[in-house]
Design a protein around this motif. Structure first.
Motif, PDB file in Angstrom:
ATOM      1  N   SER A  31      25.618  84.493 100.385  1.00 33.95           N
ATOM      2  CA  SER A  31      24.985  83.824  99.264  1.00 33.95           C
ATOM      3  C   SER A  31      25.909  82.821  98.596  1.00 33.95           C
ATOM      4  CB  SER A  31      24.529  84.862  98.227  1.00 33.95           C
ATOM      5  OG  SER A  31      25.650  85.570  97.721  1.00 33.95           O
ATOM      6  N   GLY A  32      27.219  82.907  98.890  1.00 38.29           N
ATOM      7  CA  GLY A  32      28.161  81.994  98.270  1.00 38.29           C
ATOM      8  C   GLY A  32      28.479  80.776  99.110  1.00 38.29           C
ATOM      9  N   LEU A  33      27.852  80.627 100.257  1.00 39.40           N
ATOM     10  CA  LEU A  33      28.158  79.495 101.127  1.00 39.40           C
ATOM     11  C   LEU A  33      27.851  78.172 100.441  1.00 39.40           C
ATOM     12  CD1 LEU A  33      29.052  78.368 103.848  1.00 39.40           C
ATOM     13  CD2 LEU A  33      26.715  78.705 104.684  1.00 39.40           C
ATOM     14  N   ALA A  34      26.767  78.122  99.700  1.00 38.69           N
ATOM     15  CA  ALA A  34      26.405  76.878  99.030  1.00 38.69           C
ATOM     16  C   ALA A  34      27.481  76.460  98.033  1.00 38.69           C
ATOM     17  CB  ALA A  34      25.057  77.035  98.322  1.00 38.69           C
ATOM     18  N   ALA A  35      28.012  77.432  97.277  1.00 39.20           N
ATOM     19  CA  ALA A  35      29.077  77.124  96.318  1.00 39.20           C
ATOM     20  C   ALA A  35      30.319  76.623  97.028  1.00 39.20           C
ATOM     21  CB  ALA A  35      29.402  78.363  95.480  1.00 39.20           C
ATOM     22  N   HIS A  36      30.619  77.221  98.178  1.00 37.24           N
ATOM     23  CA  HIS A  36      31.774  76.786  98.963  1.00 37.24           C
ATOM     24  C   HIS A  36      31.606  75.340  99.415  1.00 37.24           C
ATOM     25  CE1 HIS A  36      34.918  76.757 102.009  1.00 37.24           C
ATOM     26  NE2 HIS A  36      34.027  76.393 102.894  1.00 37.24           N
ATOM     27  N   LEU A  37      30.441  75.005  99.922  1.00 39.51           N
ATOM     28  CA  LEU A  37      30.203  73.646 100.411  1.00 39.51           C
ATOM     29  C   LEU A  37      30.238  72.620  99.282  1.00 39.51           C
ATOM     30  CD1 LEU A  37      27.365  74.344 103.006  1.00 39.51           C
ATOM     31  CD2 LEU A  37      29.789  73.949 103.455  1.00 39.51           C
TER      32      LEU A  37
END
Length: 273
Positions: A87-93
């Motif tokens: 769920s945190g991939l978007a924040a990472h990108l």
């Protein structure tokens, strides 16, 4: 002491409710700034008074002091916070894109051209990287060696820097990767490299700004991560830009070197097609 160390030291002395609150803090240290004390208490299943009591037992006057402490620890490069989840991939990108945007905004074409020209024409290029910066130095060497000779990286395992710096002169270039959590003597190394007469290129995050005056060229490259660890995606992108700029600066000589290297790969059977 860092907040996680304080919690570990006092954990056994905490009440069961305070331990629940402490567990919540540990789970959310990396993004604690997005919460307030009431929200953390709710997430912990404890009262706001229990959360405030925990802050005081850990040596903080209030939640604002906790947030500032966590921010300072994180900005020093200390891994702090939960691991990246799906769920945190978007924040990472989003963070990766922001790092690249900030790099592009701070690096003007004139400074980039001066750097790539210096790397192209120098008789010897020495790349210095310590700790997390060492893989970056290795990668830049691998890229530059495709189009020019005499590119060295230091420190090598078990070796010192003195013999690497000795003999450098005004036409040579030393690139120092100075990202945060540098060794304590980094400034002295930069000054010693400058004292040889060689041009010095310092590449680092904002924590290295205070060292910029000791370098011939300063390039600031963000490495902020959305979660516990720093991200070197923008730094690797910068390396690609520098290597491509060197190849363009060298013109035919660089292209001939690329062809010769590729031919050597083929004759040795080193690279799988």
């Amino acid at each position: 002491m860092r907040i996680d160390e304080r919690i570990e030291q006092h954990y056994a002395e905490l009440s069961p409710q305070e331990q629940k609150a402490a567990d919540t803090l540990l789970d959310r240290l990396g993004d604690i700034a997005v919460y307030n004390a009431v929200e953390l208490a709710h997430l912990s299943g404890v009262s706001k008074a229990t959360m405030s009591r925990l802050f005081r037992r850990l040596g903080f006057s209030d939640f604002n002091e906790v947030k500032e402490h966590a921010r300072l620890v994180r900005s020093s490069g200390m891994p702090l916070g939960p691991q990246l989840s799906d769920s945190g991939l978007a924040a990472h990108l989003v963070q990766e894109q922001d790092n690249l945007r900030r790099l592009g905004a701070s690096l003007d074409e004139e400074r980039l051209a001066a750097t790539t020209t210096a790397l192209a024409v120098a008789p010897t290029v020495l790349l210095l990287g310590f700790r997390n910066s060492f893989p970056l130095a290795l990668h830049l060497r691998q890229q530059l060696l495709q189009c020019r000779p005499s590119v060295n990286v230091a420190p090598q395992p078990g070796q010192s820097l003195g013999e690497e710096l000795a003999g450098l002169g005004k036409d040579d270039v030393v690139v120092l990767f100075g990202f945060r959590r540098r060794p304590a003597g980094f400034r002295g190394i930069l000054q010693a490299a400058s004292a040889t007469g060689a041009s010095t290129v310092l590449i680092g995050d904002s924590s290295a700004r205070r060292l910029a005056s000791d370098a011939s060229i300063w390039i600031e490259c963000p490495i902020d991560g959305a979660y516990a660890f720093d991200s070197y995606g923008a730094a690797m992108s910068l390396i690609g830009v520098l290597a491509n700029g060197v190849l363009n600066s060298l013109g035919r000589a660089g292209r001939d070197r690329v062809r010769d290297v590729s031919g050597m790969f083929d004759s040795l059977g080193e690279i799988e097609g």
